[in-house]
Design a protein around this motif. Structure first.
Motif, short mmCIF file in Angstrom:
data_model
loop_
_atom_site.label_atom_id
_atom_site.label_comp_id
_atom_site.label_asym_id
_atom_site.label_seq_id
_atom_site.Cartn_x
_atom_site.Cartn_y
_atom_site.Cartn_z
N GLY A 183 -38.49 -28.26 53.48
CA GLY A 183 -38.82 -29.60 53.00
C GLY A 183 -40.32 -29.84 52.97
N TRP A 184 -40.99 -29.48 54.06
CA TRP A 184 -42.45 -29.67 54.15
C TRP A 184 -43.16 -28.84 53.08
N LEU A 185 -42.73 -27.61 52.92
CA LEU A 185 -43.32 -26.71 51.93
C LEU A 185 -43.16 -27.27 50.52
N VAL A 186 -41.98 -27.75 50.20
CA VAL A 186 -41.72 -28.32 48.87
C VAL A 186 -42.53 -29.60 48.67
N GLY A 187 -42.51 -30.50 49.65
CA GLY A 187 -43.24 -31.76 49.53
C GLY A 187 -44.73 -31.57 49.38
N ALA A 188 -45.31 -30.69 50.20
CA ALA A 188 -46.75 -30.43 50.13
C ALA A 188 -47.12 -29.76 48.80
N ASN A 189 -46.28 -28.84 48.34
CA ASN A 189 -46.54 -28.19 47.05
C ASN A 189 -46.42 -29.16 45.89
N LEU A 190 -45.44 -30.05 45.95
CA LEU A 190 -45.29 -31.04 44.88
C LEU A 190 -46.52 -31.94 44.83
N PHE A 191 -47.03 -32.34 46.00
CA PHE A 191 -48.23 -33.16 45.97
C PHE A 191 -49.42 -32.37 45.43
N ALA A 192 -49.57 -31.11 45.84
CA ALA A 192 -50.68 -30.30 45.35
C ALA A 192 -50.64 -30.19 43.83
N LEU A 193 -49.46 -29.99 43.28
CA LEU A 193 -49.32 -29.90 41.82
C LEU A 193 -49.61 -31.24 41.16
N PHE A 194 -49.06 -32.30 41.73
CA PHE A 194 -49.31 -33.65 41.21
C PHE A 194 -50.81 -33.99 41.29
N SER A 195 -51.44 -33.64 42.39
CA SER A 195 -52.86 -33.93 42.57
C SER A 195 -53.71 -33.14 41.58
N ALA A 196 -53.38 -31.87 41.37
CA ALA A 196 -54.12 -31.06 40.41
C ALA A 196 -53.99 -31.66 39.01
#
Length: 162
Positions: free
Chosen positions: A76-89
């Motif tokens: 869950g943490w991995l998916v959530g953090a990656n989704l934010f990184a992609l959204f932020s980029a």
């Protein structure tokens, strides 16, 4: 399942917190001083993919610890953090290429941070909530005054990807 979702939300929110503080530290020349100064000098983003990979270089240090708690927490943490990184980029590049399309914020704070030289304000890139929490949000009524009208005709996806 609910545990993974809760950790995913936590990873997303924590990543946004790290983005905000990371950008603030860049303005104190504590992190990426020369790289960040160059970014401000050129005023362009490096593309969604390259931004995302840059975020992951730092994020990987904070992504593995929840696996020590449980597999659902880690995933869950991995998916959530990656989704934010992609959204932020994506949000970062969008604000450089077409800030009029940042519909989720009343004002594209990263665009305003750059184009109105607000070096002590508006440190968020994808979201403005940490600027609001920590008192660094500064609204600019006429932020879009100098933008070309043709930008509003472009799609939200007509940005630099590479």
């Amino acid at each position: 399942m609910w545990e993974g979702i809760a950790w995913g939300i936590g990873g997303f929110v924590f990543a946004s917190f790290c983005e905000y503080w990371g950008h603030r530290l860049m303005h104190k020349n504590i992190m990426l001083g020369a790289t960040h100064r160059n970014h401000h000098a050129t005023g362009i983003g490096q593309g969604v993919a390259l931004e995302y990979f840059d975020y992951l270089k730092f994020a990987v240090l904070l992504m593995w610890e929840p696996f020590l708690i449980s597999l659902p927490a880690g995933i869950g943490w991995l998916v959530g953090a990656n989704l934010f990184a992609l959204f932020s980029a994506f949000a970062h590049q969008l604000q450089h290429d077409n800030p009029t399309k940042c519909f989720w914020m009343p004002m594209p704070i990263h665009y305003v941070h750059h184009h109105h030289k607000m070096w002590h304000y508006n440190f968020g890139m994808a979201v403005d909530w940490w600027d609001r929490v920590f008192g660094t949000y500064q609204f600019k009524d006429d932020w879009n005054r100098d933008l070309e009208p043709a930008l509003s005709q472009k799609s939200i996806f007509q940005i630099r990807w590479w």
